[in-house]
Design a protein around this motif. Sequence first.
Motif, PDB file in Angstrom:
ATOM      1  N   GLU A   3     -26.664 -32.756  34.099  1.00  0.00           N
ATOM      2  CA  GLU A   3     -27.033 -34.101  33.640  1.00  0.00           C
ATOM      3  C   GLU A   3     -25.855 -34.707  32.876  1.00  0.00           C
ATOM      4  O   GLU A   3     -25.343 -34.084  31.937  1.00  0.00           O
ATOM      5  CB  GLU A   3     -28.258 -34.059  32.709  1.00  0.00           C
ATOM      6  CG  GLU A   3     -29.583 -33.911  33.410  1.00  0.00           C
ATOM      7  CD  GLU A   3     -29.926 -32.471  33.772  1.00  0.00           C
ATOM      8  OE1 GLU A   3     -29.144 -31.562  33.426  1.00  0.00           O
ATOM      9  OE2 GLU A   3     -30.966 -32.256  34.420  1.00  0.00           O
TER      10      GLU A   3
ATOM     11  N   GLU B 267     -24.715 -37.736  30.516  1.00  0.00           N
ATOM     12  CA  GLU B 267     -25.424 -38.715  29.680  1.00  0.00           C
ATOM     13  C   GLU B 267     -24.942 -40.126  29.926  1.00  0.00           C
ATOM     14  O   GLU B 267     -25.691 -41.075  29.842  1.00  0.00           O
ATOM     15  CB  GLU B 267     -25.302 -38.328  28.207  1.00  0.00           C
ATOM     16  CG  GLU B 267     -26.055 -37.053  27.849  1.00  0.00           C
ATOM     17  CD  GLU B 267     -27.488 -37.039  28.412  1.00  0.00           C
ATOM     18  OE1 GLU B 267     -28.195 -38.064  28.279  1.00  0.00           O
ATOM     19  OE2 GLU B 267     -27.901 -36.016  29.017  1.00  0.00           O
TER      20      GLU B 267
ATOM     21  N   ALA C 228     -24.701 -37.493  37.442  1.00  0.00           N
ATOM     22  CA  ALA C 228     -24.598 -36.025  37.340  1.00  0.00           C
ATOM     23  C   ALA C 228     -23.136 -35.604  37.327  1.00  0.00           C
ATOM     24  O   ALA C 228     -22.264 -36.246  37.905  1.00  0.00           O
ATOM     25  CB  ALA C 228     -25.318 -35.360  38.501  1.00  0.00           C
TER      26      ALA C 228
ATOM     27  N   ILE D 236     -32.771 -32.931  38.440  1.00  0.00           N
ATOM     28  CA  ILE D 236     -31.810 -33.553  37.524  1.00  0.00           C
ATOM     29  C   ILE D 236     -32.445 -34.762  36.847  1.00  0.00           C
ATOM     30  O   ILE D 236     -32.946 -35.672  37.516  1.00  0.00           O
ATOM     31  CB  ILE D 236     -30.533 -33.962  38.301  1.00  0.00           C
ATOM     32  CG1 ILE D 236     -29.897 -32.698  38.895  1.00  0.00           C
ATOM     33  CG2 ILE D 236     -29.555 -34.677  37.381  1.00  0.00           C
ATOM     34  CD1 ILE D 236     -28.756 -32.983  39.840  1.00  0.00           C
ATOM     35  N   ARG D 237     -32.428 -34.738  35.517  1.00  0.00           N
ATOM     36  CA  ARG D 237     -33.148 -35.764  34.769  1.00  0.00           C
ATOM     37  C   ARG D 237     -32.207 -36.822  34.204  1.00  0.00           C
ATOM     38  O   ARG D 237     -32.316 -37.218  33.048  1.00  0.00           O
ATOM     39  CB  ARG D 237     -33.955 -35.110  33.648  1.00  0.00           C
ATOM     40  CG  ARG D 237     -35.139 -34.374  34.204  1.00  0.00           C
ATOM     41  CD  ARG D 237     -35.664 -33.283  33.298  1.00  0.00           C
ATOM     42  NE  ARG D 237     -36.646 -32.470  34.034  1.00  0.00           N
ATOM     43  CZ  ARG D 237     -37.966 -32.707  34.028  1.00  0.00           C
ATOM     44  NH1 ARG D 237     -38.477 -33.712  33.364  1.00  0.00           N
ATOM     45  NH2 ARG D 237     -38.771 -31.914  34.714  1.00  0.00           N
ATOM     46  N   SER D 238     -31.235 -37.204  34.993  1.00  0.00           N
ATOM     47  CA  SER D 238     -30.371 -38.316  34.592  1.00  0.00           C
ATOM     48  C   SER D 238     -29.939 -39.018  35.868  1.00  0.00           C
ATOM     49  O   SER D 238     -30.051 -38.461  36.965  1.00  0.00           O
ATOM     50  CB  SER D 238     -29.143 -37.797  33.823  1.00  0.00           C
ATOM     51  OG  SER D 238     -28.346 -37.001  34.677  1.00  0.00           O
TER      52      SER D 238
END
Lengths: 580, 580
Positions: free
Chosen positions: B577, B579, B397, B392-394
């Motif tokens: 993800e 924002e 979640a 997960i790139r944030s």
Amino acid sequence: MKESELRQMIDCAMKREPCDLVLTNARIFNVFTGETEEGDIAVKDGVIVGIGTGYSARTYRDVAGRIILPGFMDAHIHVESTMLTPEEFARLTVPHGTSLIVADPHELVNVCGIAGAEYVAEAFARLQREGVSPLEVLLQLPSCVPATPFETSGARLDGHATAEELEKPTFFGLGEMMNYVGVIAGDAETLEKLEAAKRLKKVVDGHAPGVVGDALNAYLCAGVTTDHESLSAQEIAEKIARGMYVQVRCGSSANNAAVCAPLITEENNGRFLLCSDDKHAPDLMQKGHLDDALSRLVALGVRPLWAVRMATLNVAQCYGLRGHGAVAPGYAADMVAVDDLQHFRVHAVWKGGELVAEEGRPLFSVARYLPEAVRDTVHVAPVTADSFRMDIRSERARAMYVLPNELITQEVILPVRTKDGDVVLGDDLNKLAVVERHFASGNTGLALVKGYGLHGGAIGISVAHDSHNLVVLGDDNAAMARVVELLRTAGGGMALVCGETEEVFPLDVAGLMSSASCEEVAQKTAHIAARARRMGVKEGYDPFMTLAFLALPVIPHLKLTDRGLFDVDAFRFTTTEAEE
Amino acid sequence: MKESELRQMIDCAMKREPCDLVLTNARIFNVFTGETEEGDIAVKDGVIVGIGTGYSARTYRDVAGRIILPGFMDAHIHVESTMLTPEEFARLTVPHGTSLIVADPHELVNVCGIAGAEYVAEAFARLQREGVSPLEVLLQLPSCVPATPFETSGARLDGHATAEELEKPTFFGLGEMMNYVGVIAGDAETLEKLEAAKRLKKVVDGHAPGVVGDALNAYLCAGVTTDHESLSAQEIAEKIARGMYVQVRCGSSANNAAVCAPLITEENNGRFLLCSDDKHAPDLMQKGHLDDALSRLVALGVRPLWAVRMATLNVAQCYGLRGHGAVAPGYAADMVAVDDLQHFRVHAVWKGGELVAEEGRPLFSVARYLPEAVRDTVHVAPVTADSFRMDIRSERARAMYVLPNELITQEVILPVRTKDGDVVLGDDLNKLAVVERHFASGNTGLALVKGYGLHGGAIGISVAHDSHNLVVLGDDNAAMARVVELLRTAGGGMALVCGETEEVFPLDVAGLMSSASCEEVAQKTAHIAARARRMGVKEGYDPFMTLAFLALPVIPHLKLTDRGLFDVDAFRFTTTEAEE
């Protein structure tokens, strides 16, 4: 209906597109709940697409707070009995809110065979404009042609022919199975007809007076769904309990609304239907059709919801007519505007979304359709005055005694004398003749009738249930012969000869119906009946219509057919000569 | 039925011939009148031929004053949801009085295509002995295959294929039209299906939660007859008023009897039906089927007559089943003997005149039918522990939050961190995977689930409405991979991996149903669920059955399919993800 039409209905329901018609300010009677709802009714392509507000439409119609009911449906009617053509029948009944009938062309088919049914189907079909007919007709295939083997009818549909005809889409189901005796006895030909209906999943109407207990169970096993011929309240209750739909008969002669009304309950109201069976044109004109029946039922104490269901939703359920019998989305836009649920005075009628009648006036035109098959149907062998001689060779004779306001007759034994080879009349004694008129066979049945009151001539009619031979009553052989001749040349009808006076009202369609307008039929039948009355016919007998039932050998006790005098109780022919 | 059989029935009704069976000393409950009548019931060739006394028969059965009701009919059920084969379903339900079901093999067809429906039809057909099946089945053609375009099901029936299949006599009607959004929007393919049903005059079942007002009108214009998915009492009342038959749902998860009971009135009771929709085997075993629903309705204050009609006559009327739904002459001899109209304890069940169950025991044997088409249906691309990595790139979640005793989920936004390219779990956070299992495509959807409570391994199931991919939940990638492998080798089922412990209960029929006995299914599903419970799954969630609905993208708010995380409210895919 094409797929695109389904989409168009949905678009109208969702208010994305204008509807064809919106009735505004309606009080919508809900047959599912018994409630009345205020709102607008939206119609597209003949179908109700919405109930609510805010619809746009090509045509708006403010119904000014009137109650909107589903179109009325007659569960069982013989159109022929009105003596009107299908077109005239529609002109007369549609303004009374009638939108569908289950029609059994029993009389026509007994005269003309299947061509008689096809005539009715085609005549009604020709009322259509752009696919919408002001009156929808479900045609039943007559199940008893002839009604009995004791008379000569114009046609014969045996078991095989019936099974074959029933496959045609022309026929919705099998018409009233009068031969309940045959059903209960397991008569092969009768069962062949019922088996065909079962195989084709077509509904079978019933006709079972006095059939109760084991016999009723047997009749129901045979697949019969409805009945309109009960003799008592107890019998009706039994038929309801055994699962029949009971058609409350609101006809001209037979009317059992008063008997049925107290039997209709919260639990069983879904099992009653309204029907006319036989209704005459003057009655339809003066009193109305199902609107009159509804008003009468409510006056008898039947809850309006139940009465309305009997002429709408219940009929649809009994006959499996999905999308009929309610004012609801997806249902046919067959609607009636009335003032109240008491008098049911009809102001406007819509069929498939078209305004088809308003304030008693039909809004459709009719072009008469009269195919060859239903014209020129009276074929009699030559008769003379001598044809009506009755050389009775006994001192006592068996005579029919007609009871006032009844279709049944009694048998009376009278002293008689003959002179010059003919019976001497007088003392309220008449001769009755039934003259075969389909094949000019010369078959003539003769009998004595006591109590009718006619003197000074003869009257006759070509309507004679169920084989519709000529029935002539009189006290003068020459006049009787003349009546036959008048009927022959008119192609059927009602005729009267009294001294120099000769009158005839033609029933030029199969000898059963007139091609004239309903107004003319009502006026002229009333006129000739009044003239016959002046010949002494007693009150309590309709001069001509009583005659029409004297040849029906399934109603007790003594009847006359073209083949002779028939003892209904013994179910065999008998003689005018009485031995004792 | 041959003509001679009609005669035989009539002969039995008339007591000229002995019947096959006579039930003596019966208290016959009359659904037409609400009355109870004492007498005998005579049966011939599977049909009730008489009610009365004095019948002779080959077999007599003294029912000792018990109340005889018509066989119960379930207006809407997915047999697959019992996880039992059709044969076992019959073994379990027939002793509870069930004699007819309207079955929608929606799940099976979504896995196996039409072959799934044909399997059900054939399995039930094989229960027949001499033409009589202990359980009659009207099969609906599933209308939504796949249920949505957002997931991969095992089959696809487009508008054309649906129209073509619907012509087959295999299918009684069109199954619940879940795509009410498509109907209301006028979606061409959806309308093609509905148009076919209209053309073929086949009934269409509905499924329209929250559909009221204009949308309901539009849905009804499309030809939908029934509904079982209302969200409120007001919605039910509106659907009744607009002419729908409302199916009161007495299922295992969804049960709105208590909501419906006060709405049922003297006026509208004919418009309610009973249905199970989804019912689990343990429920059927412990509580019963429609007998339990009847007892519950009566306890809720519904008049026994109305309740019984809802499971008998009303179903017959809604679906046009002439000769079903009553104990009356000419009706199918489908009967249930009960003690009273309060508890509806079933003592004996007759179907087509055969005694098919007694004191809870089925009296018919079943041979299992398992065609190739419904076996070996789980095809997955190889998975390893790494298949379940979520990089997960944030920092925040989006996770699914499951609510106790609800099928809906909520969306929650959580802080998350990753390590070695995978999300770090803990704090009641699990991973959920939906692994495509029809075509071994390798499609895998991954998501986070909060609140389930499971720890120390993984659980998974191959029942996952409506596309039935594999749904696996866990906190350990290797265990999740192992669960997939266990489900693959078992041909579907429920599986659990917890440390060294591995358990699997195979659902070897299409990955939906077990070929085991109902007793074994009930016992083993209870066992594996209890084992999963010990992994921490909280009360309020059925460990496996809650999973089965996490992949259903038509129920709010956040769901997971094999193609990814789906925002049901926005009706589009979203990302884990978050924002913000």
